[in-house]
Scaffold this motif. Structure first.
Motif, PDB file in Angstrom:
ATOM      1  N   UNK A  69       0.832  -1.203   0.000  1.00 38.74           N
ATOM      2  CA  UNK A  69       0.000   0.000   0.000  1.00 38.74           C
ATOM      3  C   UNK A  69       0.865   1.250   0.000  1.00 38.74           C
ATOM      4  N   UNK A  70       1.953   1.221   0.763  1.00 42.02           N
ATOM      5  CA  UNK A  70       2.867   2.367   0.781  1.00 42.02           C
ATOM      6  C   UNK A  70       3.477   2.599  -0.598  1.00 42.02           C
ATOM      7  N   UNK A  71       3.784   1.520  -1.295  1.00 42.61           N
ATOM      8  CA  UNK A  71       4.305   1.655  -2.653  1.00 42.61           C
ATOM      9  C   UNK A  71       3.288   2.273  -3.589  1.00 42.61           C
ATOM     10  N   UNK A  72       2.028   1.855  -3.435  1.00 43.35           N
ATOM     11  CA  UNK A  72       0.969   2.425  -4.268  1.00 43.35           C
ATOM     12  C   UNK A  72       0.807   3.919  -3.996  1.00 43.35           C
ATOM     13  N   UNK A  73       0.769   4.308  -2.725  1.00 42.86           N
ATOM     14  CA  UNK A  73       0.621   5.723  -2.374  1.00 42.86           C
ATOM     15  C   UNK A  73       1.801   6.519  -2.919  1.00 42.86           C
ATOM     16  N   UNK A  74       2.998   5.938  -2.837  1.00 43.28           N
ATOM     17  CA  UNK A  74       4.182   6.607  -3.392  1.00 43.28           C
ATOM     18  C   UNK A  74       4.003   6.829  -4.890  1.00 43.28           C
ATOM     19  N   UNK A  75       3.428   5.832  -5.589  1.00 40.41           N
ATOM     20  CA  UNK A  75       3.181   6.037  -7.012  1.00 40.41           C
ATOM     21  C   UNK A  75       2.233   7.214  -7.249  1.00 40.41           C
ATOM     22  N   UNK A  76       1.148   7.293  -6.485  1.00 39.22           N
ATOM     23  CA  UNK A  76       0.174   8.369  -6.733  1.00 39.22           C
ATOM     24  C   UNK A  76       0.817   9.742  -6.558  1.00 39.22           C
ATOM     25  N   UNK A  77       1.755   9.856  -5.611  1.00 42.53           N
ATOM     26  CA  UNK A  77       2.480  11.116  -5.461  1.00 42.53           C
ATOM     27  C   UNK A  77       3.430  11.344  -6.632  1.00 42.53           C
ATOM     28  N   UNK A 130      14.509   3.367 -10.540  1.00 43.31           N
ATOM     29  CA  UNK A 130      15.006   4.174  -9.428  1.00 43.31           C
ATOM     30  C   UNK A 130      14.257   3.855  -8.140  1.00 43.31           C
ATOM     31  N   UNK A 131      12.943   3.673  -8.236  1.00 46.77           N
ATOM     32  CA  UNK A 131      12.154   3.355  -7.047  1.00 46.77           C
ATOM     33  C   UNK A 131      12.559   2.018  -6.459  1.00 46.77           C
ATOM     34  N   UNK A 132      12.752   1.009  -7.306  1.00 45.35           N
ATOM     35  CA  UNK A 132      13.163  -0.303  -6.816  1.00 45.35           C
ATOM     36  C   UNK A 132      14.558  -0.242  -6.196  1.00 45.35           C
ATOM     37  N   UNK A 133      15.451   0.512  -6.822  1.00 48.16           N
ATOM     38  CA  UNK A 133      16.815   0.609  -6.297  1.00 48.16           C
ATOM     39  C   UNK A 133      16.833   1.313  -4.941  1.00 48.16           C
ATOM     40  N   UNK A 134      16.126   2.430  -4.848  1.00 49.25           N
ATOM     41  CA  UNK A 134      16.128   3.200  -3.600  1.00 49.25           C
ATOM     42  C   UNK A 134      15.438   2.425  -2.485  1.00 49.25           C
ATOM     43  N   UNK A 137      17.304  -1.437  -2.415  1.00 48.33           N
ATOM     44  CA  UNK A 137      18.758  -1.428  -2.324  1.00 48.33           C
ATOM     45  C   UNK A 137      19.292  -0.523  -1.239  1.00 48.33           C
ATOM     46  N   UNK A 138      18.760   0.694  -1.148  1.00 48.08           N
ATOM     47  CA  UNK A 138      19.275   1.665  -0.176  1.00 48.08           C
ATOM     48  C   UNK A 138      18.517   1.628   1.141  1.00 48.08           C
ATOM     49  N   UNK A 139      17.203   1.514   1.095  1.00 52.40           N
ATOM     50  CA  UNK A 139      16.397   1.553   2.313  1.00 52.40           C
ATOM     51  C   UNK A 139      16.093   0.161   2.859  1.00 52.40           C
ATOM     52  N   UNK A 140      16.317  -0.872   2.055  1.00 50.48           N
ATOM     53  CA  UNK A 140      16.132  -2.264   2.471  1.00 50.48           C
ATOM     54  C   UNK A 140      14.705  -2.553   2.942  1.00 50.48           C
ATOM     55  N   UNK A 141      13.725  -1.996   2.266  1.00 58.31           N
ATOM     56  CA  UNK A 141      12.333  -2.350   2.566  1.00 58.31           C
ATOM     57  C   UNK A 141      11.972  -3.558   1.715  1.00 58.31           C
ATOM     58  N   UNK A 142      10.933  -4.304   2.075  1.00 58.77           N
ATOM     59  CA  UNK A 142      10.543  -5.477   1.286  1.00 58.77           C
ATOM     60  C   UNK A 142      10.247  -5.100  -0.167  1.00 58.77           C
ATOM     61  N   UNK A 143      10.665  -5.933  -1.116  1.00 58.66           N
ATOM     62  CA  UNK A 143      10.439  -5.621  -2.530  1.00 58.66           C
ATOM     63  C   UNK A 143       8.975  -5.425  -2.897  1.00 58.66           C
TER      64      UNK A 143
END
Length: 224
Positions: A69-77, A130-134, A137-143
């Motif tokens: 859900x957080x990924x989806x909200x990030x997309x809308x922004x 870039x979103x997948x990498x950040x 890769x950088x923040x280590x949240x679940x894919x």
């Protein structure tokens, strides 16, 4: 006042019917810049599925759902601010003006061209990568965060396509289609949220309400 050269790369140019001509003069390159909707779905669906599969077992089911859900909200922004800041940044001349026309200006000039209603891979691939990498890769949240982001992107692309080419029967969809058409035909400095128009309400760029006679288009929405 804009010169004829500047105006040719402006989203405020004359709206044309039918499909747009090649933007490069090279058909193969043009097909890579502006892809068919099926191509976009085929490109990104495996990415979303792989990200979800890689997340299995990393944490509990509810936590994974929350990250998606957080990924989806990030997309809308990304959709809102990318449309507002990137796609509607209009250099007056030179390479920047041409790039703007290729990425978005041509869609405003030829709003019924199906290929121009889909976000160009010139933007979609770097945004997703870039979103997948950040995130992973950088923040280590679940894919699965990336799954939510990619699903949000695909939903936006297909929803945008439907608003241009569909004939919605549902009242909500008719309202959203009218809202987006106002962005195209009334005021392209407002109405940047397509699948998520609530961000326009929050950030003061809504054109959802029809202005009264003699009232500026933006005034009914509370100003810019």
């Amino acid at each position: 006042m804009a010169t004829p050269t500047q105006r040719s790369y402006s989203t405020k140019g004359a709206v044309r019917r039918g499909n747009a001509p090649s933007v490069t003069g090279i058909p193969l390159v043009d097909r890579l810049i502006h892809v068919h909707p099926v191509t976009t779905v085929a490109m990104f669906t495996p990415v979303a599925a792989a990200a979800a599969a890689l997340s299995v077992g990393r944490t509990g089911g509810w936590a994974l759902a929350a990250w998606a859900l957080a990924g989806y909200v990030t997309w809308t922004l990304s959709e809102y601010w990318g449309h507002r800041i990137v796609l509607h940044y209009e250099p007056e001349r030179g390479f920047g003006a041409k790039l703007h026309y290729v990425l978005h200006g041509i869609h405003h000039d030829y709003p019924q061209d199906m290929r121009r209603s889909i976000l160009s891979p010139l933007l979609s691939i770097p945004m997703v990568a870039a979103t997948l990498y950040i995130s992973t890769g950088l923040l280590d949240v679940p894919p699965v965060f990336g799954t939510g982001y990619v699903v949000g992107y695909l939903a936006y692309d297909l929803f945008h396509l439907y608003l241009h080419h569909g004939r919605p029967k549902n009242r909500l969809l008719r309202t959203l289609r009218e809202y987006h058409m106002r962005h195209h035909f009334r005021d392209d400095t407002r109405g940047f949220g397509i699948s998520a128009p609530y961000w326009d309400e929050l950030f003061g760029t809504s054109i959802a309400r029809t202005p009264k006679a003699g009232q500026p288009a933006g005034a009914a929405s509370g100003g810019a």
